[in-house]
Design an enzyme around this catalytic site. Structure first.
Site, PDB file in Angstrom:
ATOM      1  N   ARG A 235      53.106  39.817  51.053  1.00 60.15           N
ATOM      2  CA  ARG A 235      54.038  39.123  50.177  1.00 60.15           C
ATOM      3  C   ARG A 235      54.361  37.766  50.770  1.00 60.15           C
ATOM      4  O   ARG A 235      54.650  37.660  51.967  1.00 60.15           O
ATOM      5  CB  ARG A 235      55.315  39.950  50.002  1.00 60.15           C
ATOM      6  CG  ARG A 235      55.094  41.234  49.220  1.00 60.15           C
ATOM      7  CD  ARG A 235      56.124  42.291  49.519  1.00 60.15           C
ATOM      8  NE  ARG A 235      55.880  43.496  48.742  1.00 60.15           N
ATOM      9  CZ  ARG A 235      55.021  44.458  49.078  1.00 60.15           C
ATOM     10  NH1 ARG A 235      54.308  44.338  50.190  1.00 60.15           N
ATOM     11  NH2 ARG A 235      54.880  45.523  48.316  1.00 60.15           N
ATOM     12  N   GLU A 264      52.091  30.303  42.983  1.00 62.87           N
ATOM     13  CA  GLU A 264      50.660  30.536  42.802  1.00 62.87           C
ATOM     14  C   GLU A 264      50.206  30.042  41.435  1.00 62.87           C
ATOM     15  O   GLU A 264      50.793  30.439  40.424  1.00 62.87           O
ATOM     16  CB  GLU A 264      50.335  32.028  42.954  1.00 62.87           C
ATOM     17  CG  GLU A 264      50.584  32.535  44.368  1.00 62.87           C
ATOM     18  CD  GLU A 264      50.188  33.991  44.567  1.00 62.87           C
ATOM     19  OE1 GLU A 264      49.839  34.671  43.572  1.00 62.87           O
ATOM     20  OE2 GLU A 264      50.235  34.457  45.710  1.00 62.87           O
ATOM     21  N   HIS A 282      44.914  35.183  46.192  1.00 61.20           N
ATOM     22  CA  HIS A 282      45.489  36.489  45.818  1.00 61.20           C
ATOM     23  C   HIS A 282      44.392  37.435  45.315  1.00 61.20           C
ATOM     24  O   HIS A 282      44.488  38.013  44.228  1.00 61.20           O
ATOM     25  CB  HIS A 282      46.573  36.329  44.761  1.00 61.20           C
ATOM     26  CG  HIS A 282      47.649  37.377  44.876  1.00 61.20           C
ATOM     27  ND1 HIS A 282      48.985  37.096  44.784  1.00 61.20           N
ATOM     28  CD2 HIS A 282      47.573  38.715  45.089  1.00 61.20           C
ATOM     29  CE1 HIS A 282      49.696  38.197  44.931  1.00 61.20           C
ATOM     30  NE2 HIS A 282      48.861  39.203  45.124  1.00 61.20           N
TER      31      HIS A 282
END
Length: 314
Positions: A235, A264, A282
């Site tokens: 995270r 992001e 990610h």
């Protein structure tokens, strides 16, 4: 039957066959924008008529939950629920389900890959050779290094096993201290501050602290071993990105290898562009097998709360 919202980027860009089980049960699928993380405005437009939601990592505000007047269940295609306002979902009686451990292998393998990339400066070397140069930086070995693992759940355990097989000294911090099982004799438990202080390579596999503050902040960075490698596939909020930049500049952190960012995609010129940062987009759980497992579990969790026409007929 029910309308079900689908928002994970991996499922909207290429809807997998596992979603067909929802259609066979008579449900209607509603997709957010293909391959994109939906923002609050899009979610507010999509949620009012849905009863089920197969959700990704997109931030979900209290306003979105308030607008989802018919929502009965949110089924995550992963294990984290930090993006959900759990107080509001609980108050509304909305069930929140998770696909526990579905992407553990994919995330663990990426964490190991990032560690190897950092130790051998693989992105820099590959980029240099591609550009016609012949860079030959002196690397580091995992063999003999102290690898600190914060969080010994499904992902952390897999990382620990690989690191131990590479002959690292593996220290783990986990408040629950689950039984080591096959890792007995290969991994040692230690208090969090000791793991943070002693690690040559530190990899994070834990939820955010309950108070929401970063686990690795300016104070912690001061205590870490100079030249250590920090890996974050968990995270973004676990690491204070503002405090990390001077630590990189001063060499207290040699490399930050991360799959997660506070924003992001990250903004141009930000931390992701720093020469001592190895950044991925990610992709930890973005493997064929991980997506399949996570989708199957998420769909099964939805069908447990929204059975469909076959169940009703029986």
């Amino acid at each position: 039957m029910a309308r079900i919202l689908i928002t994970p980027r991996s499922l909207t860009s290429e809807p997998p066959q596992e979603l067909q089980a929802l259609r066979r049960a008579g449900h209607e699928l509603v997709f957010s924008s293909s391959g994109q993380t939906p923002d609050e405005a899009e979610l507010l437009r999509l949620v009012p008529d849905v009863e089920g939601w197969l959700a990704g990592v997109e931030p979900v505000s209290s306003a979105v939950i308030a607008a989802a007047t018919r929502l009965r269940v949110i089924s995550r295609n992963g294990s984290g629920v930090d993006n959900l306002p759990l107080a509001e979902t609980s108050a509304r009686g909305i069930h929140v389900e998770r696909a526990l451990a579905a992407n553990a292998t994919g995330v663990a393998e990426l964490a190991v890959g990032l560690a190897l990339s950092a130790c051998r400066r693989i992105p820099d070397v590959a980029g240099g050779v591609r550009a016609g140069a012949w860079p030959r930086p002196k690397g580091r070995e995992i063999d003999g290094a102290t690898v600190g693992i914060v969080g010994l759940g499904a992902i952390g355990r897999k990382v620990a096993g690989v690191m131990a097989a590479l002959r690292a000294h593996v220290l783990a911090a986990d408040p629950m201290r689950p039984p080591l099982g096959p890792l007995q004799g290969l991994v040692s438990y230690a208090e969090l501050d000791e793991v943070l202080r002693r690690a040559d390579i530190l990899t994070l596999h834990c939820p955010l602290p309950e108070d929401g503050r970063p686990l690795v902040d300016a104070e912690v960075l001061e205590t870490m071993r100079p030249g250590m490698i920090l890996i974050n596939t968990a995270r973004a909020g676990l690491v204070d990105e503002t405090a990390l930049r001077p630590a990189l500049e001063q060499g207290r952190v040699a490399i930050y290898a991360t799959d997660v960012f506070a924003t992001e995609p990250p903004l141009p010129g930000g931390l992701a562009s720093h020469p001592q940062v190895i950044a991925t987009s990610h992709i930890g759980g973005l493997t064929d097998a991980s997506v399949r497992r996570a989708t199957e579990i998420a769909v099964a969790n939805l069908l447990a709360h929204l059975p469909g026409q076959d169940h009703a007929a029986g």
